[in-house]
Each structure stands twice: as structure tokens, then as C-alpha cells.
Design an enzyme around this catalytic site. Sequence first.
Site, mmCIF file in Angstrom:
data_model
loop_
_atom_site.group_PDB
_atom_site.id
_atom_site.type_symbol
_atom_site.label_atom_id
_atom_site.label_comp_id
_atom_site.label_asym_id
_atom_site.label_seq_id
_atom_site.Cartn_x
_atom_site.Cartn_y
_atom_site.Cartn_z
ATOM 1 N N TYR A 159 -15.340 29.094 9.170
ATOM 2 C CA TYR A 159 -16.182 28.107 8.498
ATOM 3 C C TYR A 159 -17.369 28.852 7.910
ATOM 4 C CZ TYR A 159 -19.614 24.400 7.897
ATOM 5 O OH TYR A 159 -20.556 23.552 7.365
ATOM 6 N N GLU B 207 -19.920 24.949 0.609
ATOM 7 C CA GLU B 207 -19.214 25.003 1.883
ATOM 8 C C GLU B 207 -17.765 25.408 1.669
ATOM 9 O OE1 GLU B 207 -19.452 21.876 5.395
ATOM 10 O OE2 GLU B 207 -17.767 21.418 4.075
#
Length: 356
Positions: A101, A186
Amino acid sequence: MELCEYRGKGILREHGIPVPEGRVVESPEGAKIAAAELGGEVVVKALVPAGGRGKAGGVRFAASPEEAAEAAEALLGMHIKGYRVRRLLVERRLEILRELYACVAVDREAGMPLVMLSREGGVEVEEVPEHLIARAHVEPLTGFHPYMARELCAEAGLRGGELRQVAEVLHRMYGVFQSRDALLVEVNPLAITPGGVVAADAKLSIDDDAWFRQGMEQREEQRYVELEGSIGCIVNGAGLAMATMDTLKRLGGEPANFLDIGGGAGAEAMKRAVARVTSNPSVRVLLVNILGGITRCDEIAEGIVEAVQEVRVPVVVRLMGTNEEEGRQILRAAGIEVERDMLAAARLAVELSKSI
Ligand code: GDP
Ligand code: MN
């Protein structure tokens, strides 16, 4: 303003971040052709500006062009997080060994950008305990340098070649964040594949106040969210749009959408709004609720008359404010009924939505 995954990935690619090869399609036939071009093994994703598609069934795998068409068939028309799926992203399928992530965001409390990295990425990222996410605030004037990216990777537990590759991606992500006036960049998952590190997903949010210098197309002023009901709503002002939906609900009706057409609702804005709302096949009646403030009611009325000419469903208009009487006359002359009272207009719309 959130960009769709495809545009987000386009920007990442421009900044040298590896992304899978892909095509946007709008039909099963298109998905089949795209899959054939991409070599057969693909992933077919619902192209909606929301995360959590995987869990909502919006990401499917296909081993052949025929399977891609089947996946597209199943996905098109689905509702995910309030969006109807109209477009799909077909991508060459990655062999993912592990999912990281990675994210650059504005930390409003700290008043600084924040870079985050975790070895535990993927669809369950909300469940990842705090201590498994490495973080670094960035002083915007001095920037995020390659050594800082490497430090963050080491803190997240990466080593060797993987550390170097991920650090490179993180550094470039910060470049995207800064040069594109983003509020969020992101990548989840940042995929570790046999061929290297690849951004398998992308979520970019651009600061609305920076669109003018980003040279991107006209900022979308109209905020639209599709819902499950049958009463199409065109309203100026987000607060009034909410109040309109609440009123419809209380009267036993179901709004088909939220739409704030923004200030200065001229003929063009009105036409775009009508086209958008009536493209939803569930809409059985259109409720236009406008409060004329800076924009005058007569201007709005002319816009409504022009915009609803070809509408296939009944139209209920509530209009009040500056130059109201003039506006009303314009609408009446065009044979459009006008209410002054919001409750009366809502009641009529609910009745019509049930009687047809
Ligand atoms: P999101 O659920 O909206 O964030 O959609 P993603 O694009 O992140 O996809 C959800 C999940 O599907 C990812 O976390 C991956 O586990 C999986 N996925 C997506 N693309 C691929 C791919 O090309 N190969 C493999 N093996 N998995 C993928
Ligand atoms: Mn994702």
C-alpha cells in the site's frame, strides 16, 4: 475532484511509474476485442470513481476474450457505491506475488503532505494495524528526496532490489502529488510482480482550486450521485438538493439522484443537467427545484424551457426568488407548470412518480 482509475494511471505513467497496459470499453464486444489485443488473460474492472470495487464484485478476471465479454456483461449496469457502471477498464492481468500500500496525502492537522507505505496492502487495507504502516511527513519547501523514500521503505520492512524499486515509485508518486496539485495519490495495491513493481490501482484526487493551472478540461461543477429511486432531481445548491431528497422521502417518494447544478444555472448548465438525469432509465418524473438568488428566475426559466423540450417524462418546476414573476410567465407560456412552494412541488412529483 477524483479522477477515474484510467486517467489516474495515465498520469502515473507520464511520471514514469509502471502501470498495466489497458483499454476503456463500454460493451461486452469492446471487452472481447480489448482482451484479444492484450493477449487474452485480463482483469475487467468497473470504472467508477470509488474504491472498494473488489469487495463489491466490481473486479473480475478473465482467461480469454470470451470470458472478458462475459465479465463485461455482468459488470455493465451494476451499481457500485451509488454509481451505475457504464465503462470498464480491461487490463492485462498481472501475476501479483505480494500487495503493498502506498499513498501521498494531505495531512490537514499537520499542515503537510504525508507519505505512507505498508507491506500489507490490498483490499483489506483498512484492517492493517497502525504500526504496520510507515509514515513520513514532508516539509513542502524542501521536498521529498530519494533518500527519504529509501528510509521509509526500510522502515516498512523492505530490503534489497525491492526496496530500491519501491523507493523509486514513492519518489515519483510525490512528484505527481506536487506537480499535479493533488490532495491524494494512492496506489493500492502496489503490486510486486515477477517483472518488477507495478501500480495495479490508482486513486488520484486533484485540488478543485487548482484546475485552472492544471490545464485540465473544465472542472465539473455539477455534483451528481445516482440513487435507486424514480424521481429525477435538478437542484441548485447542495443544501437545497439534500432538503429536496429528504422532502421526497418524507412524502413516500424515492429520489433517483442527488444533483447540485451549482451557481449561475444558465441554459447550458440546465441542459447538461437534464441530459444527465434523464439518461437514467429509472427516472419517471423530473423535479426541478431552483432558488433564484444571484441568478435571476427569468434566466433560469428560459434555460428550463430550452432544456426540457425533448424530455420524455413529466416535469415539475419549483421556482422562487429574484424576478420570480417574470420566470413564471416564461414557463407558463411554454406550458410548464410551476409551483412556488417546495412541499407542493415535491408532493406533485411523488404523485406523478407513482401514477405512471
Ligand atoms: P478496488 O477494490 O476498487 O481498490 O480495486 P483494485 O483495482 O485495487 O482491485 C481489487 C483487487 O483485485 C486488488 O487488490 C488485487 O488483489 C486484485 N487485482 C486487481 N488487478 C489484478 C491483476 O492484474 N492481477 C491479480 N492477480 N490481481 C489483481
Ligand atoms: Mn485498490
